[in-house]
Enzyme design. Structure first.
Site, PDB file in Angstrom:
ATOM      1  N   ARG A  79       0.855  -1.188   0.000  1.00  0.00           N
ATOM      2  CA  ARG A  79       0.000   0.000   0.000  1.00  0.00           C
ATOM      3  C   ARG A  79       0.891   1.237   0.000  1.00  0.00           C
ATOM      4  NH1 ARG A  79      -0.738   3.721   4.530  1.00  0.00           N
ATOM      5  NH2 ARG A  79      -2.796   4.536   4.344  1.00  0.00           N
ATOM      6  N   HIS A 123      -2.836  10.940   1.095  1.00  0.00           N
ATOM      7  CA  HIS A 123      -2.175  10.745   2.388  1.00  0.00           C
ATOM      8  C   HIS A 123      -1.510  12.078   2.742  1.00  0.00           C
ATOM      9  CE1 HIS A 123      -0.530   7.435   5.201  1.00  0.00           C
ATOM     10  NE2 HIS A 123      -0.128   8.590   5.719  1.00  0.00           N
ATOM     11  N   GLU A 168      -6.918   8.312   6.917  1.00  0.00           N
ATOM     12  CA  GLU A 168      -7.121   8.975   8.203  1.00  0.00           C
ATOM     13  C   GLU A 168      -7.710  10.381   8.079  1.00  0.00           C
ATOM     14  OE1 GLU A 168      -3.397   8.672  10.310  1.00  0.00           O
ATOM     15  OE2 GLU A 168      -3.484   6.503  10.413  1.00  0.00           O
ATOM     16  N   ASN A 294      -6.528   1.703  10.615  1.00  0.00           N
ATOM     17  CA  ASN A 294      -5.190   1.898  11.154  1.00  0.00           C
ATOM     18  C   ASN A 294      -5.314   1.901  12.671  1.00  0.00           C
ATOM     19  OD1 ASN A 294      -4.510   2.259   8.518  1.00  0.00           O
ATOM     20  ND2 ASN A 294      -4.053   4.447   8.682  1.00  0.00           N
ATOM     21  N   TYR A 296      -2.962   1.484  16.362  1.00  0.00           N
ATOM     22  CA  TYR A 296      -1.667   1.356  17.017  1.00  0.00           C
ATOM     23  C   TYR A 296      -1.798   1.138  18.520  1.00  0.00           C
ATOM     24  CZ  TYR A 296       0.326   3.144  12.688  1.00  0.00           C
ATOM     25  OH  TYR A 296       0.695   3.302  11.375  1.00  0.00           O
ATOM     26  N   GLU A 348      -2.701  -0.191   8.595  1.00  0.00           N
ATOM     27  CA  GLU A 348      -1.475   0.218   9.293  1.00  0.00           C
ATOM     28  C   GLU A 348      -1.516  -0.333  10.712  1.00  0.00           C
ATOM     29  OE1 GLU A 348      -0.653   4.386   9.476  1.00  0.00           O
ATOM     30  OE2 GLU A 348      -1.057   4.705   7.343  1.00  0.00           O
TER      31      GLU A 348
HETATM   32  O1  IFM Z   1       3.285   7.668   9.978  1.00  0.00           O
HETATM   33  C1  IFM Z   1       1.919   7.659  10.238  1.00  0.00           C
HETATM   34  C2  IFM Z   1       1.127   7.464   8.966  1.00  0.00           C
HETATM   35  O2  IFM Z   1       1.438   8.414   8.008  1.00  0.00           O
HETATM   36  C3  IFM Z   1      -0.343   7.558   9.253  1.00  0.00           C
HETATM   37  N1  IFM Z   1      -0.716   6.687  10.335  1.00  0.00           N
HETATM   38  C4  IFM Z   1       0.065   6.702  11.535  1.00  0.00           C
HETATM   39  C5  IFM Z   1       1.543   6.558  11.193  1.00  0.00           C
HETATM   40  C6  IFM Z   1       2.382   6.589  12.489  1.00  0.00           C
HETATM   41  O3  IFM Z   1       2.186   7.785  13.161  1.00  0.00           O
END
Ligand code: IFM
Length: 443
Positions: A79, A123, A168, A294, A296, A348
């Site tokens: 991606r 992006h 995002e 995404n 984290y 992500e």
């Molecule tokens: O680096 C970023 C990415 O561009 C978008 N999502 C989160 C990642 C980590 O912060």
């Protein structure tokens, strides 16, 4: 090869993600126009250490090497994003053939390597010319985006099946126009709310335009989402979690999947409510072929309703984000309960740690391996619970430019030695290659 103890369904897709501004460099080469991130980075004081994406990982010139590395890892999908100002230097109008050729060659090389391209159209690198005309708070930007999206599908849709409009939108709007941390660095909630509406509108307009010229594509959008949790379960904590959900996630999910803004959040934002035109919500809620997520970390709240940052006793990454795999499972099952979902992809997931190239020529990053194992395990558990997730993309393929943090955060499964641009597959990259080869995790 050992048998995986945690195996994934056949056809589950394993990939890696990047974004144009974070890796390409060549910011002013071959006719590329200026983007809001060029302008932001070139403004003193905006980025840690004065870093810029001017060179980044020099992927614009080194992409053949990077595709070869992807092949070594065994990636099934990649991606990446298209830099809009490489295609339309002024955001609309005259096309830049050199920019088109760059992405066209990249797509051909990926296909030749057996790697499925997945394109993100936006992006975050809005052409500066469009920012000067008002940027995302201006409705016309949504129409410019839809034209650009249509152009890209015309140019690459014969070879690329998977497309997402935005990465995002929360960052595109709230982080950029209200919190000021991202380009264009404004601090105005009303602008942010209007920008959010226009990114959603742009998404809807783009899907219509893209599908009108190519019915074979699979199109979606990628949202950054968190599992929201509290240390206690009381009516007050539940009300708080619902409020935060609606404000930050429902604000995007509900228009996309229910064709309406969430009521509580709308009431809360009444004084700054976005201007809508008749039919906007229907336009936004185009059918999705897939939804990208995404994730984290989670957001954990204490019994006073305050977000715990950091979370006492927990492990955190260099971003000061808590390492907590079960949060991904919780997020996925919550989404499954709340919404009529299309197939999901984790687009992500990954972690920044202080990696070092050691004298043995390797990068030993056991904490990233543990992180990935924990999150991939949680994902597998969500599949068990009936959530339809079709693929996982690690963030990121390469160490890269981490926006306001510059080069201080390394997220890659491949290390980049910036002064020489040498790439070294980290231990986590070798580990991930095994996961792909085995379609699962072996203990
Ligand atoms: O680096 C970023 C990415 O561009 C978008 N999502 C989160 C990642 C980590 O912060």
């Amino acid at each position: 090869m050992s048998t995986p103890t945690l195996s994934f369904p056949n056809h589950f897709v394993w990939g890696a993600s990047t974004a144009a501004y974070q890796i390409e460099g060549a910011w002013n080469e071959d006719g590329r126009g200026e983007s809001i991130w060029d302008r932001f980075c070139h403004t003193p004081g905006k980025i840690e250490n004065g870093d810029t994406g001017d060179v980044a990982c020099d992927h614009y010139h080194r992409w053949p090497e990077d595709v070869a590395l992807m092949k070594r890892l065994g990636l099934q999908a990649y991606r990446f994003s298209i830099a809009w100002p490489r295609i339309y230097p002024q955001g609309r109008g005259t096309l830049n053939q050199a920019g088109i050729d760059f992405y066209s060659r990249l797509v051909d090389a990926l296909l030749a390597a057996g790697i499925e391209p997945t394109i993100t159209l936006y992006h975050w690198d809005l052409p500066q010319a469009l920012a000067e005309a008002g940027g995302w708070p201006v409705r016309d930007t949504a129409y410019a985006f839809a034209d650009y999206a249509e152009t890209m599908v015309k140019l690459l849709g014969d070879r690329v099946q998977n497309w997402s409009t935005f990465n995002e939108p929360w960052c595109v709007s709230f982080l950029s126009y209200q919190l000021g941390a991202h380009a264009p660095g404004l601090c105005d909630e009303k602008l942010a709310v209007q920008a959010a509406h226009h990114t959603l509108l742009a998404h809807g307009l783009a899907l219509q335009a893209m599908r009108a010229i190519n019915t074979g594509i699979k199109a979606g959008i990628v949202l950054n989402l968190w599992s929201l949790e509290s240390v206690e379960d009381t009516p007050a904590s539940r009300a708080l979690l619902e409020r935060v959900w609606q404000r930050d996630q429902g604000w995007f999910l509900d228009p996309l999947l229910h064709a309406e803004y969430p009521l509580l959040a709308w009431q809360e934002r009444e004084p700054v409510a976005p201007q809508l035109q008749a039919g906007d919500l229907k336009l936004i809620a185009q059918p999705l072929d897939w939804l990208g997520i995404n994730n984290y970390n989670r957001q954990l709240f204490d019994n006073q309703g305050q977000r715990l940052r950091p979370v006492p006793g927990a492990e955190h990454t260099e971003m000061t984000w808590e390492v907590y795999g079960p949060g991904l499972r919780h997020l996925l099952t919550t989404l499954h309960q709340r919404y009529p979902l299309p197939p999901l992809y984790i687009i992500e997931n990954g972690a920044a740690f202080q990696d070092q190239l050691t004298p043995d020529g390797c990068v030993h990053d056991p904490r990233r391996i543990n992180y990935l194992r924990e999150y991939i395990t949680a994902l597998r558990e969500a599949l068990e619970e009936g959530v339809d997730v079709r693929g996982y993309f690690v963030w990121s393929l390469l160490d890269n430019f981490e926006w306001a943090f510059g080069y201080s955060k390394r997220f890659g499964v491949i290390y980049v030695d910036y002064p020489t641009q040498r790439r070294v597959i980290k231990d986590s990259g070798h580990w991930y290659a095994q996961v792909i080869a085995q379609n699962g995790i072996a203990e």
